[in-house]
Motif scaffolding. Sequence first.
Motif, mmCIF file in Angstrom:
data_model
loop_
_atom_site.group_PDB
_atom_site.id
_atom_site.type_symbol
_atom_site.label_atom_id
_atom_site.label_comp_id
_atom_site.label_asym_id
_atom_site.label_seq_id
_atom_site.Cartn_x
_atom_site.Cartn_y
_atom_site.Cartn_z
ATOM 1 N N PRO A 65 0.819 -1.229 0.000
ATOM 2 C CA PRO A 65 0.000 0.000 0.000
ATOM 3 C C PRO A 65 0.848 1.273 0.000
ATOM 4 C CG PRO A 65 -0.902 -1.578 1.553
ATOM 5 C CD PRO A 65 0.424 -2.127 1.099
ATOM 6 N N ALA A 66 2.007 1.242 0.711
ATOM 7 C CA ALA A 66 2.872 2.436 0.731
ATOM 8 C C ALA A 66 3.432 2.707 -0.659
ATOM 9 C CB ALA A 66 4.002 2.242 1.734
ATOM 10 N N LEU A 68 1.996 1.809 -3.432
ATOM 11 C CA LEU A 68 0.850 2.258 -4.236
ATOM 12 C C LEU A 68 0.604 3.751 -4.020
ATOM 13 C CD1 LEU A 68 -1.309 0.957 -6.083
ATOM 14 C CD2 LEU A 68 -2.749 0.694 -4.068
ATOM 15 N N LYS A 69 0.668 4.143 -2.748
ATOM 16 C CA LYS A 69 0.457 5.542 -2.388
ATOM 17 C C LYS A 69 1.542 6.442 -3.008
ATOM 18 C CE LYS A 69 -0.231 8.163 1.835
ATOM 19 N NZ LYS A 69 0.076 8.106 3.251
ATOM 20 N N ALA A 70 2.748 5.892 -3.105
ATOM 21 C CA ALA A 70 3.858 6.672 -3.676
ATOM 22 C C ALA A 70 3.779 6.711 -5.202
ATOM 23 C CB ALA A 70 5.191 6.093 -3.232
ATOM 24 N N ALA A 148 7.871 7.981 4.896
ATOM 25 C CA ALA A 148 7.124 6.777 4.491
ATOM 26 C C ALA A 148 7.848 5.529 4.989
ATOM 27 C CB ALA A 148 6.971 6.743 2.969
#
Length: 184
Positions: A65-66, A68-70, A148
Amino acid sequence: MSRPTHTLKHEHRVIEQALRALDGICVRLELNETIPAEALAQVLDFIQMYADRFHHEKEEMWFFPALLKAGTEIEGGPLSFLKQEHITERKLLIDLGAAVTAYEHSADSAKAHIVELARNFSRHLLSHMRREDAILFTLAEEILDEPAKADIHQAFINAEIGFGLDSVAHYEQLASELEKSWSV
Ligand SMILES: [Fe+2]
Ligand SMILES: [Fe+2]
């Protein structure tokens, strides 16, 4: 500096120890040796708990998810592919679990099936981890900023506490012992 990829790489190396043990068990089964069902049950328990429930869950809940967020993911990108591989591995693991149960009841008739399923599972997981090491973790080091990485690092610590620090230590010790006992 927090380096979540170091943690995940460390876990890959631990998982490889158990897979070398599984390979050694397969070699012995092919030579028609009798392996105690307990050894197979221990390898299976390690894979189910440490590789799947602990390691894959950390990747799925926090690391992917991290990324993906980036902004790593594009249609059909590496994250979708790797997540799909986790799903495939879970299916292969269910079949391997059933074969280990069959081996516990009748070792001779289950040997060939165990070898086939174990080799298939092991090949799949090894190439999956190589892809993560070579592609995903390198990418993560480039695109995740320090805050992050610190967030993921903290989430990993929480996941380890949730799983149980004693359990983490137990499974890492078990992987090392299995490798010593069974790898060829
Ligand atoms: Fe993975
Ligand atoms: Fe992984």
